[in-house]
Scaffold this motif. Structure first.
Motif, PDB file in Angstrom:
ATOM      1  N   ASP A 179       0.799  -1.225   0.000  1.00 33.35           N
ATOM      2  CA  ASP A 179       0.000   0.000   0.000  1.00 33.35           C
ATOM      3  C   ASP A 179       0.833   1.277   0.000  1.00 33.35           C
ATOM      4  N   HIS A 180       2.032   1.226  -0.585  1.00 36.04           N
ATOM      5  CA  HIS A 180       2.814   2.453  -0.724  1.00 36.04           C
ATOM      6  C   HIS A 180       2.264   3.245  -1.909  1.00 36.04           C
ATOM      7  N   MET A 181       1.740   4.419  -1.631  1.00 39.73           N
ATOM      8  CA  MET A 181       1.017   5.212  -2.618  1.00 39.73           C
ATOM      9  C   MET A 181       1.850   5.556  -3.854  1.00 39.73           C
ATOM     10  N   VAL A 182       3.051   6.065  -3.652  1.00 39.75           N
ATOM     11  CA  VAL A 182       3.859   6.508  -4.794  1.00 39.75           C
ATOM     12  C   VAL A 182       4.325   5.314  -5.614  1.00 39.75           C
ATOM     13  N   ALA A 183       4.626   4.206  -4.950  1.00 42.28           N
ATOM     14  CA  ALA A 183       5.011   2.998  -5.678  1.00 42.28           C
ATOM     15  C   ALA A 183       3.863   2.523  -6.559  1.00 42.28           C
ATOM     16  N   GLN A 184       2.653   2.604  -6.051  1.00 45.22           N
ATOM     17  CA  GLN A 184       1.476   2.237  -6.846  1.00 45.22           C
ATOM     18  C   GLN A 184       1.379   3.123  -8.086  1.00 45.22           C
ATOM     19  N   SER A 185       1.617   4.398  -7.888  1.00 45.43           N
ATOM     20  CA  SER A 185       1.543   5.346  -8.998  1.00 45.43           C
ATOM     21  C   SER A 185       2.634   5.087 -10.038  1.00 45.43           C
ATOM     22  N   ARG A 186       3.855   4.833  -9.564  1.00 43.76           N
ATOM     23  CA  ARG A 186       4.965   4.564 -10.489  1.00 43.76           C
ATOM     24  C   ARG A 186       4.749   3.250 -11.231  1.00 43.76           C
ATOM     25  N   LEU A 187       4.180   2.264 -10.551  1.00 41.53           N
ATOM     26  CA  LEU A 187       3.909   0.988 -11.208  1.00 41.53           C
ATOM     27  C   LEU A 187       2.852   1.185 -12.290  1.00 41.53           C
ATOM     28  N   GLY A 188       1.862   2.018 -11.984  1.00 39.84           N
ATOM     29  CA  GLY A 188       0.859   2.346 -12.997  1.00 39.84           C
ATOM     30  C   GLY A 188       1.498   2.972 -14.223  1.00 39.84           C
ATOM     31  N   TYR A 189       2.473   3.839 -13.997  1.00 38.89           N
ATOM     32  CA  TYR A 189       3.181   4.487 -15.102  1.00 38.89           C
ATOM     33  C   TYR A 189       3.944   3.460 -15.941  1.00 38.89           C
TER      34      TYR A 189
END
Length: 303
Positions: A176-186
């Protein structure tokens, strides 16, 4: 504290932040550092109370002074991610608290700031930072995993490796690390370091990050809807997500809001006043295109 924990995280099926804070407060008043840390976390993430870094810091500090390593770590993370003060060097203070936690064996989150001397503006050896992380790879928490992923994604201290970045981001994202989720989405959106470009996976991880409040992820979802990538093109949904990101200060989303109102997209009527208002928000953050849009509109009104 245990009762507060149950209400906080919904154990037993009841999730009630107000009750959680009430029980935590009773325990914290008796000096329980775990309860003090829990209250700090509620303020840090706006759980049942307004998000307030200063209050989060205050509660974490109470526990940290009692030697609770988790609280010391959370203070360091506050300084790294959302510096709670500009009166001192937040990077140095972050490192100080990280080391206090590390001395107790709670060292999976060694700060990336160790690689940069902000006082003198000199870059140190990122490879040493990466070595430190990798030497603790078995104990890395979500923040540490994210930072290793970032080093691999950007190529700091190591050859750029999107695959390794994706692996690290995935582990952190699942925690549930927010920025990691965002970077993975990228990475899924661009097809970097993953088996193939996958808009569905990209949307999934952007959505997870967006729910946690990541403005970049909210913007990215808006872009996917606006362009019909992996989803049916939907300007209304695009506008909805742009607005969320714009309200959190994302300059690209603010510019997009201006454009949508200028063109009358997403179910809103053309409104040049509203459009200009959003362009101004973006321009104040240095958006050159927004500034030009305002200038052109100003010239047009003087003709």
């Amino acid at each position: 504290r245990k009762v507060g924990f149950m209400y906080h995280y919904g154990e037993g099926g009841i999730k009630d932040f107000d009750s959680a804070r009430e029980w935590y407060s009773k325990s914290a008043a008796q000096g329980n550092p775990s309860a003090q840390t829990a209250i700090g976390t509620m303020y840090c993430y706006g759980q049942g109370v307004p998000m307030d870094d200063a209050m989060a810091y205050s509660w974490y500090l109470k526990a940290a002074k009692q030697g609770l390593a988790v609280a010391q770590l959370k203070i360091a993370q506050l300084y790294c991610i959302r510096p709670v003060t500009t009166l001192f060097n937040p990077r140095k203070l972050a490192n100080d608290w990280y080391m206090k936690a590390a001395e107790q064996g709670y060292a999976p989150q060694q700060p990336l700031y160790d690689s940069y001397d902000y006082d003198h503006g000199t870059i140190h050896d990122y490879s040493e930072v990466l070595k430190w992380y990798l030497s603790h790879s078995g104990n890395l928490g979500p923040l540490g995993l994210y930072r290793v992923g970032y080093l691999y994604e950007v190529g700091l201290g190591v050859a750029q490796d999107y695959k390794k970045a994706a692996v690290c981001y995935l582990k952190a994202a699942e925690l549930d690390h927010m920025v990691a989720q965002s970077r993975l989405g990228y990475l899924y959106e661009k097809g970097l370091g993953v088996q193939q470009q996958d808009y569905s996976a990209s949307m999934h991880w952007y959505t997870q990050a967006a729910k946690n409040g990541d403005a970049y992820a909210q913007l990215s979802i808006g872009i996917l809807y606006a362009n019909g990538r992996g989803v049916e093109q939907d300007f209304r949904k695009a506008l909805e997500w742009y607005r969320r990101a714009a309200n959190r200060g994302n300059v690209v989303a603010q510019h997009s809001m201006g454009f949508f109102y200028e063109m009358g997209l997403g179910g809103v009527a053309k409104d040049l006043v509203e459009a200009t208002g959003w362009y101004w928000k973006a321009a104040k953050q240095g958006d050159v295109t927004a500034k030009k849009s305002i200038e052109l509109r100003s010239r047009g009104s003087n003709i």
